[in-house]
Design a protein around this motif. Structure first.
Motif, mmCIF file in Angstrom:
data_model
loop_
_atom_site.group_PDB
_atom_site.id
_atom_site.type_symbol
_atom_site.label_atom_id
_atom_site.label_comp_id
_atom_site.label_asym_id
_atom_site.label_seq_id
_atom_site.Cartn_x
_atom_site.Cartn_y
_atom_site.Cartn_z
ATOM 1 N N VAL A 292 -4.114 -37.872 17.187
ATOM 2 C CA VAL A 292 -2.879 -37.628 17.944
ATOM 3 C C VAL A 292 -2.340 -38.947 18.501
ATOM 4 O O VAL A 292 -1.129 -39.192 18.478
ATOM 5 N N LEU A 293 -3.224 -39.814 18.977
ATOM 6 C CA LEU A 293 -2.787 -41.109 19.505
ATOM 7 C C LEU A 293 -2.077 -41.939 18.441
ATOM 8 O O LEU A 293 -0.989 -42.478 18.682
ATOM 9 N N PHE A 294 -2.654 -42.023 17.241
ATOM 10 C CA PHE A 294 -2.006 -42.788 16.176
ATOM 11 C C PHE A 294 -0.690 -42.140 15.755
ATOM 12 O O PHE A 294 0.281 -42.845 15.445
ATOM 13 N N SER A 295 -0.645 -40.839 15.743
ATOM 14 C CA SER A 295 0.601 -40.152 15.402
ATOM 15 C C SER A 295 1.684 -40.451 16.434
ATOM 16 O O SER A 295 2.843 -40.700 16.089
ATOM 17 N N ILE A 296 1.320 -40.432 17.696
ATOM 18 C CA ILE A 296 2.284 -40.733 18.758
ATOM 19 C C ILE A 296 2.731 -42.184 18.680
ATOM 20 O O ILE A 296 3.924 -42.488 18.812
ATOM 21 N N LEU A 297 1.801 -43.111 18.473
ATOM 22 C CA LEU A 297 2.181 -44.522 18.381
ATOM 23 C C LEU A 297 3.100 -44.774 17.186
ATOM 24 O O LEU A 297 4.067 -45.535 17.290
ATOM 25 N N ALA A 298 2.813 -44.136 16.061
ATOM 26 C CA ALA A 298 3.687 -44.292 14.891
ATOM 27 C C ALA A 298 5.076 -43.756 15.193
ATOM 28 O O ALA A 298 6.088 -44.377 14.851
ATOM 29 N N ASP A 299 5.142 -42.607 15.854
ATOM 30 C CA ASP A 299 6.448 -42.032 16.197
ATOM 31 C C ASP A 299 7.174 -42.902 17.209
ATOM 32 O O ASP A 299 8.376 -43.120 17.097
ATOM 33 N N LEU A 300 6.441 -43.418 18.158
ATOM 34 C CA LEU A 300 7.050 -44.232 19.207
ATOM 35 C C LEU A 300 7.704 -45.477 18.627
ATOM 36 O O LEU A 300 8.834 -45.824 18.970
ATOM 37 N N PHE A 301 7.050 -46.129 17.690
ATOM 38 C CA PHE A 301 7.612 -47.344 17.118
ATOM 39 C C PHE A 301 8.562 -47.059 15.956
ATOM 40 O O PHE A 301 9.264 -47.949 15.499
ATOM 41 N N ARG A 302 8.608 -45.822 15.487
ATOM 42 C CA ARG A 302 9.573 -45.428 14.468
ATOM 43 C C ARG A 302 10.936 -45.136 15.096
ATOM 44 O O ARG A 302 11.967 -45.224 14.433
ATOM 45 N N ASP A 303 10.945 -44.785 16.378
ATOM 46 C CA ASP A 303 12.181 -44.419 17.073
ATOM 47 C C ASP A 303 12.949 -45.680 17.457
ATOM 48 O O ASP A 303 12.517 -46.456 18.314
ATOM 49 N N HIS A 304 14.100 -45.886 16.832
ATOM 50 C CA HIS A 304 14.898 -47.092 17.081
ATOM 51 C C HIS A 304 15.824 -46.947 18.280
ATOM 52 O O HIS A 304 16.397 -47.929 18.732
ATOM 53 N N ARG A 305 15.987 -45.727 18.778
ATOM 54 C CA ARG A 305 16.883 -45.517 19.911
ATOM 55 C C ARG A 305 16.198 -45.768 21.252
ATOM 56 O O ARG A 305 16.868 -45.926 22.256
ATOM 57 N N THR A 306 14.869 -45.805 21.260
ATOM 58 C CA THR A 306 14.132 -46.041 22.496
ATOM 59 C C THR A 306 13.981 -47.547 22.718
ATOM 60 O O THR A 306 13.649 -48.283 21.801
ATOM 61 N N SER A 307 14.214 -47.979 23.968
ATOM 62 C CA SER A 307 14.140 -49.414 24.264
ATOM 63 C C SER A 307 12.685 -49.881 24.307
ATOM 64 O O SER A 307 11.748 -49.084 24.419
ATOM 65 N N GLY A 308 12.524 -51.176 24.253
ATOM 66 C CA GLY A 308 11.195 -51.769 24.279
ATOM 67 C C GLY A 308 10.455 -51.507 25.575
ATOM 68 O O GLY A 308 9.238 -51.316 25.586
ATOM 69 N N TRP A 309 11.177 -51.489 26.699
ATOM 70 C CA TRP A 309 10.539 -51.229 27.985
ATOM 71 C C TRP A 309 10.008 -49.801 28.061
ATOM 72 O O TRP A 309 8.902 -49.586 28.571
#
Length: 127
Positions: free
Chosen positions: A23-40
């Motif tokens: 689940v952690l790797f899935s969330i991290l992959a999704d988090l960095f796949r989302d281009h609309r979310t800022s780096g902060w």
């Protein structure tokens, strides 16, 4: 480990840890796949995922679960389209396209009439 319950809890703990990591790797992959979310915002999510692991995962899945599914489906479509394009590229072109290319080469003077006939025979033989 002398009893059945020792083995049971060991297997259960290993399963729970493996599920957590997946689940952690899935969330991290999704988090960095989302281009609309800022780096902060991404940094805050990663911080909470490592400081409060289980709670952070649950909150992420509740808050961003629907978008996670949509981004995953969009990525799968992109991979499928790239794979289809690669297969079409590797499979070659159609005989009609080969004839048209040979005709264009003949018309521009790049190849001779004899070379055109050879290419045309090859293209017709591919039917």
């Amino acid at each position: 480990m002398d009893s059945f319950w020792d083995y049971f809890w060991l297997v259960f703990a290993c399963f729970a840890f493996a599920a957590y990591v997946m689940v952690l790797f899935s969330i991290l992959a999704d988090l960095f796949r989302d281009h609309r979310t800022s780096g902060w915002v991404k940094a805050v999510w990663v911080f909470f995922l490592f400081v409060l692991p289980v709670l952070g995962e649950l909150i992420y899945l509740i808050v961003r679960g629907r978008g996670m599914v949509e981004r995953s489906a969009q990525a799968a479509r992109g991979y499928r389209e790239a794979e289809d394009a690669y297969i079409r590229d590797v499979a070659g072109s159609s005989p009609d396209r080969d004839l048209a290319t040979a005709q264009t080469l003949l018309d521009t003077g790049v190849i001779s009439e004899d070379e055109y006939r050879v290419l045309a025979d090859r293209a017709r033989g591919a039917d």
